[in-house]
Design a protein around this motif. Structure first.
Motif, PDB file in Angstrom:
ATOM      1  N   ALA A  57       0.830  -1.204   0.000  1.00  0.00           N
ATOM      2  CA  ALA A  57       0.000   0.000   0.000  1.00  0.00           C
ATOM      3  C   ALA A  57       0.867   1.259   0.000  1.00  0.00           C
ATOM      4  O   ALA A  57       0.573   2.229  -0.697  1.00  0.00           O
ATOM      5  CB  ALA A  57      -0.927   0.003   1.220  1.00  0.00           C
ATOM      6  N   GLY A  58       1.950   1.247   0.785  1.00  0.00           N
ATOM      7  CA  GLY A  58       2.849   2.393   0.804  1.00  0.00           C
ATOM      8  C   GLY A  58       3.465   2.662  -0.561  1.00  0.00           C
ATOM      9  O   GLY A  58       3.555   3.812  -1.008  1.00  0.00           O
ATOM     10  N   LEU A  59       3.890   1.596  -1.221  1.00  0.00           N
ATOM     11  CA  LEU A  59       4.441   1.747  -2.569  1.00  0.00           C
ATOM     12  C   LEU A  59       3.373   2.277  -3.533  1.00  0.00           C
ATOM     13  O   LEU A  59       3.639   3.160  -4.352  1.00  0.00           O
ATOM     14  CB  LEU A  59       4.973   0.403  -3.066  1.00  0.00           C
ATOM     15  CG  LEU A  59       6.196  -0.168  -2.329  1.00  0.00           C
ATOM     16  CD1 LEU A  59       6.450  -1.609  -2.759  1.00  0.00           C
ATOM     17  CD2 LEU A  59       7.431   0.689  -2.584  1.00  0.00           C
ATOM     18  N   THR A  60       2.167   1.724  -3.409  1.00  0.00           N
ATOM     19  CA  THR A  60       1.085   2.128  -4.309  1.00  0.00           C
ATOM     20  C   THR A  60       0.692   3.585  -4.096  1.00  0.00           C
ATOM     21  O   THR A  60       0.331   4.291  -5.054  1.00  0.00           O
ATOM     22  CB  THR A  60      -0.145   1.225  -4.093  1.00  0.00           C
ATOM     23  OG1 THR A  60       0.241  -0.146  -4.272  1.00  0.00           O
ATOM     24  CG2 THR A  60      -1.248   1.552  -5.087  1.00  0.00           C
ATOM     25  N   MET A  61       0.768   4.055  -2.847  1.00  0.00           N
ATOM     26  CA  MET A  61       0.402   5.443  -2.575  1.00  0.00           C
ATOM     27  C   MET A  61       1.339   6.434  -3.253  1.00  0.00           C
ATOM     28  O   MET A  61       1.016   7.614  -3.394  1.00  0.00           O
ATOM     29  CB  MET A  61       0.377   5.702  -1.071  1.00  0.00           C
ATOM     30  CG  MET A  61      -0.796   5.052  -0.343  1.00  0.00           C
ATOM     31  SD  MET A  61      -2.425   5.510  -0.975  1.00  0.00           S
ATOM     32  CE  MET A  61      -2.482   7.219  -0.466  1.00  0.00           C
ATOM     33  N   GLY A  62       2.501   5.947  -3.696  1.00  0.00           N
ATOM     34  CA  GLY A  62       3.379   6.798  -4.489  1.00  0.00           C
ATOM     35  C   GLY A  62       2.727   7.267  -5.778  1.00  0.00           C
ATOM     36  O   GLY A  62       3.161   8.264  -6.376  1.00  0.00           O
ATOM     37  N   LEU A  63       1.669   6.565  -6.195  1.00  0.00           N
ATOM     38  CA  LEU A  63       0.943   6.986  -7.400  1.00  0.00           C
ATOM     39  C   LEU A  63       0.332   8.377  -7.239  1.00  0.00           C
ATOM     40  O   LEU A  63       0.197   9.122  -8.211  1.00  0.00           O
ATOM     41  CB  LEU A  63      -0.160   5.979  -7.737  1.00  0.00           C
ATOM     42  CG  LEU A  63       0.280   4.621  -8.290  1.00  0.00           C
ATOM     43  CD1 LEU A  63      -0.905   3.681  -8.394  1.00  0.00           C
ATOM     44  CD2 LEU A  63       0.950   4.795  -9.649  1.00  0.00           C
ATOM     45  N   SER A  64      -0.060   8.719  -6.004  1.00  0.00           N
ATOM     46  CA  SER A  64      -0.636  10.044  -5.780  1.00  0.00           C
ATOM     47  C   SER A  64       0.394  11.138  -6.041  1.00  0.00           C
ATOM     48  O   SER A  64       0.113  12.125  -6.737  1.00  0.00           O
ATOM     49  CB  SER A  64      -1.166  10.153  -4.342  1.00  0.00           C
ATOM     50  OG  SER A  64      -2.318   9.360  -4.170  1.00  0.00           O
ATOM     51  N   LEU A  65       1.608  10.973  -5.476  1.00  0.00           N
ATOM     52  CA  LEU A  65       2.675  11.943  -5.714  1.00  0.00           C
ATOM     53  C   LEU A  65       3.046  11.972  -7.189  1.00  0.00           C
ATOM     54  O   LEU A  65       3.221  13.045  -7.786  1.00  0.00           O
ATOM     55  CB  LEU A  65       3.895  11.591  -4.866  1.00  0.00           C
ATOM     56  CG  LEU A  65       5.163  12.426  -5.091  1.00  0.00           C
ATOM     57  CD1 LEU A  65       4.898  13.900  -4.820  1.00  0.00           C
ATOM     58  CD2 LEU A  65       6.304  11.907  -4.217  1.00  0.00           C
TER      59      LEU A  65
END
Length: 306
Positions: A57-65
């Protein structure tokens, strides 16, 4: 139009009455029980499963940035275009929630309801274990993705500058503002989690609407923000001390208070004070399923009687 004494519209067939019943929105108690059961399931998961899901999830949240940086670097300057670029903030949330990965701010509601329903030492222990593992996994993922985005030759100079500007925007807040905006952010995520079970067909729209408003309001979020602010740290613009003391600590506290001590507590109190309890089946879906399964049996009985 005439009505029956009890107010019911006359002339409805049993099938039509069943359709009306199925189209009714679920009661608050059903939503409460649905989320409570989901939280109880999460509390039962082992540490390894929680950590790997949280890391993903942490890696995927990089999509927002990434999405916001790409949009900002390719749109003309101006407040109007910033409004459009803010849509990129929703990308990470969409991917994480639809993939059912572990996001810390979701668990400030789902995992808290079982504890509020049964506040035992064992349940508090399970809650803090879940929170600790998921938070560490989320932060490891976001810090890793920020490091990779900065140091690998992936983006052009203009996009790299856009990433830095996003982090600088977050750090314009002092610790008090981080905390206050974090409360609103935690409350908004909890609202989103509460809405989704009653509107599964509109799940994507709900996620986009809530997270887009978060971006427009510059509300602070511990997971997305850790990617944005750590990018500054890895670029040498910010010391780790400011990352933890100015951003992470106050934002985390605000998210927990907004999601757990405000939204979850009030929602739980509403159910208990009304004496509104879920159906024995645990959710309205189970009741609908029973009704559908009973319908052919009743038809067969009528045919046999005829």
């Amino acid at each position: 139009m005439e009505h029956e004494p009890d107010g019911k519209t006359p002339g409805l067939t049993p099938e039509e009455e069943r359709e009306i019943d199925e189209n009714q929105p679920p009661r608050a108690a059903v939503l409460h029980e649905t989320i409570r059961m989901q939280g109880d399931q999460e509390l039962e998961r082992n540490v390894a499963a929680l950590f790997w899901s949280a890391l993903a999830a942490g890696l995927t949240m990089g999509l927002s940035l990434m999405a916001m940086g790409l949009l900002n670097s390719r749109l003309p300057d101006g407040d109007g275009f910033k409004v459009i670029a803010s849509l990129g903030y929703s990308a990470g949330f969409l991917a994480v929630i639809l993939a059912r990965q572990q996001l810390f701010t979701e668990n400030t509601l789902t995992a808290v309801l079982p504890v509020m329903s049964k506040p035992t030492l064992n349940n508090f222990g399970r809650l803090f274990r879940l929170w600790g593992v998921v938070l560490v996994g989320n932060l490891c993922g976001t810090l890793l993705v920020a490091y990779v985005m900065l140091h690998l030759p992936i983006f052009d100079t203009k996009t790299d500058q856009a990433f830095l500007e996003i982090g600088r925007k977050v750090m314009e807040n002092d610790s008090g503002q981080m905390f206050a905006k974090g409360i609103i952010s935690g409350w908004m995520i909890a609202t989103m989690v509460w809405m989704i079970p009653s509107m599964e067909t509109a799940k994507i729209g709900i996620i986009v609407m809530i997270t887009y408003l978060m971006a427009l309001g510059d509300f602070t979020h511990i997971v997305v923000g850790s990617a944005e602010v750590s990018y500054l740290v890895f670029a040498g613009e910010l010391p780790w001390k400011d990352f933890w003391l100015v951003f992470a600590g106050p934002t985390l506290a605000g998210n927990i208070i907004g999601g757990s001590f405000i939204f979850a507590l009030i929602s739980h109190a509403q159910i208990r004070s009304e004496g509104d309890t879920p159906d024995k089946k645990g959710s309205k879906k189970a009741l609908k399923k029973d009704q559908r399964e009973d319908a052919p049996t009743q038809a067969e009985t009528e045919r046999k009687g005829a």
